[in-house]
Design an enzyme around this catalytic site. Structure first.
Site, PDB file in Angstrom:
ATOM      1  N   SER A 142       0.829  -1.196   0.000  1.00 11.36           N
ATOM      2  CA  SER A 142       0.000   0.000   0.000  1.00 11.36           C
ATOM      3  C   SER A 142       0.876   1.265   0.000  1.00 11.36           C
ATOM      4  O   SER A 142       1.709   1.429  -0.901  1.00 11.36           O
ATOM      5  CB  SER A 142      -0.943  -0.043   1.205  1.00 11.36           C
ATOM      6  OG  SER A 142      -1.905   0.978   1.141  1.00 11.36           O
ATOM      7  N   ASP A 165       0.257  -4.229  -4.057  1.00  6.41           N
ATOM      8  CA  ASP A 165      -0.911  -3.378  -4.257  1.00  6.41           C
ATOM      9  C   ASP A 165      -0.628  -1.945  -3.804  1.00  6.41           C
ATOM     10  O   ASP A 165      -1.236  -1.450  -2.840  1.00  6.41           O
ATOM     11  CB  ASP A 165      -2.133  -3.946  -3.523  1.00  6.41           C
ATOM     12  CG  ASP A 165      -3.430  -3.599  -4.243  1.00  6.41           C
ATOM     13  OD1 ASP A 165      -3.458  -3.631  -5.481  1.00  6.41           O
ATOM     14  OD2 ASP A 165      -4.425  -3.289  -3.555  1.00  6.41           O
ATOM     15  N   HIS A 170      -7.226  -5.738  -1.031  1.00  2.00           N
ATOM     16  CA  HIS A 170      -5.979  -4.999  -0.851  1.00  2.00           C
ATOM     17  C   HIS A 170      -4.979  -5.822  -0.036  1.00  2.00           C
ATOM     18  O   HIS A 170      -3.796  -5.902  -0.377  1.00  2.00           O
ATOM     19  CB  HIS A 170      -6.305  -3.684  -0.151  1.00  2.00           C
ATOM     20  CG  HIS A 170      -5.212  -2.664  -0.136  1.00  2.00           C
ATOM     21  ND1 HIS A 170      -4.464  -2.339  -1.243  1.00  2.00           N
ATOM     22  CD2 HIS A 170      -4.758  -1.865   0.874  1.00  2.00           C
ATOM     23  CE1 HIS A 170      -3.597  -1.387  -0.928  1.00  2.00           C
ATOM     24  NE2 HIS A 170      -3.745  -1.097   0.362  1.00  2.00           N
TER      25      HIS A 170
END
Length: 333
Positions: free
Chosen positions: A172, A195, A267
């Site tokens: 992230s 991600d 995610h």
């Protein structure tokens, strides 16, 4: 006395400017200066200070697999007296926005790395700077990237580290942190983006997001890149590395709740795929055109790749597709 109060007033004035993003630049010692001028205008906030962000680096090796050594670039003895060995590969594991007190995927990943080989595994804990208002945390990623770069310089100076043996793995916003570290030293051997965060990064200038020029090899796993309802994802959708993997099309991962409600699950799934890839399964992936997932089930002329840790073992480059199971073990082969 008047001068003292003038100084206090100036400090408060400057602090207010910083807090509300009005200043154009702030400088933090050996880390340098940070601006919100283009292309760094993807967020209006300026990064907080290293003291406010509170980054801690914890080193794990096979000699200390459970209790990390706190290493600090400003205290070389903390490094010299640790189990750091420059002959081993050095892996930085970087969390993203709003982490819990104990980020289990980081622990799982560290355990898998140390099972695979005796490495220097370094947790990058920037929890204080990654908690709260998202856009302030976005701004803070650049300082954390600079701190990683500064630590690498210290490890090179005192321990003989070769940055080609350095590997950054970030999830992230942690993936964007890795990009900032690599922008300062693109000789870094490898970056894996799990991600990478999209908001304030999607379609922005490569200088402010993870990109293939940030390391000698950059691979990216996309798992929450826009659902079928809103087409907006937590994770970045565009190609960001030398190799980009889009398991199950890059969003709506099997076993996660329906779109929107399931985006957080999607995610997180990137971290789970990666952890499983280290010792359990190669996640064979097939070359494909971005968004054209039907029929991508052969290696063709480009060749197949392997999503996750073993991606560097293939010379194939480009966009790759694969399907996974809905629960662990996720790998189909």
């Amino acid at each position: 006395m008047v001068g003292r109060f003038d100084l206090v007033g100036l400090t408060i004035f400057v602090s207010c400017f910083l807090k509300y993003g009005i200043c154009e630049e702030v400088c933090y010692g050996d880390l340098g200066c940070f601006s919100n001028d283009p292309p760094h205008d993807n967020v209006r906030f300026l990064p907080e200070s290293p003291e406010e962000i509170g980054t801690v680096f914890l080193l794990y090796t096979r000699l200390n697999p459970y209790e990390g050594h706190n290493i600090n670039r400003k205290d070389p003895e903390s490094i010299i007296g640790s189990h750091f060995d420059p002959s081993r590969r050095t892996v930085f594991v970087i969390h993203g926005w709003n982490p819990s007190d104990k980020v289990q995927w980081m622990v799982d990943m560290k355990d898998e790395f140390l099972q695979y080989d005796d490495m220097n595994v370094i947790f990058v804990n920037w929890k204080d700077g990654a908690t709260g208002l998202y856009f302030q945390c976005v701004a803070n990623t650049e300082v954390v990237g600079a701190e990683i770069h500064a630590l690498l310089d210290t490890l090179t100076m005192y321990m003989g580290l070769d940055v080609k043996d350095v590997y950054l793995v970030g999830h992230s916003l942690g993936a964007q942190v890795a990009g900032y570290a690599g922008e300062r030293n693109p000789a870094i051997g490898r970056i894996t983006g799990l991600d990478p965060g999209a908001l304030a990064f999607e379609d922005e200038d490569p200088a402010v997001r993870l990109e293939s020029t940030d390391a000698q090899f950059v691979d990216v796993i996309h798992t929450a890149a826009g659902n079928s309802i809103t087409n907006i994802g937590i994770g970045i959708k565009g190609v960001s590395g030398h190799v980009d993997f889009y398991p199950n099309g890059g969003s709506e991962q099997p076993g996660c709740p329906l779109p929107i409600a399931g985006d957080v699950c999607d995610h997180k799934r990137a971290t789970e795929y990666f952890v499983e890839s280290i010792n359990q399964c190669p996640f064979t992936s097939y070359p494909c055109e971005l968004g054209q997932w039907d029929g991508c089930d052969t290696c063709g002329d480009i060749g197949c790749s392997y999503m996750g840790f073993h991606a560097e073992e293939s010379d194939a480059r480009g966009v790759f597709y694969l399907e996974t199971e809905s629960q662990s073990p996720y790998c189909q082969g």
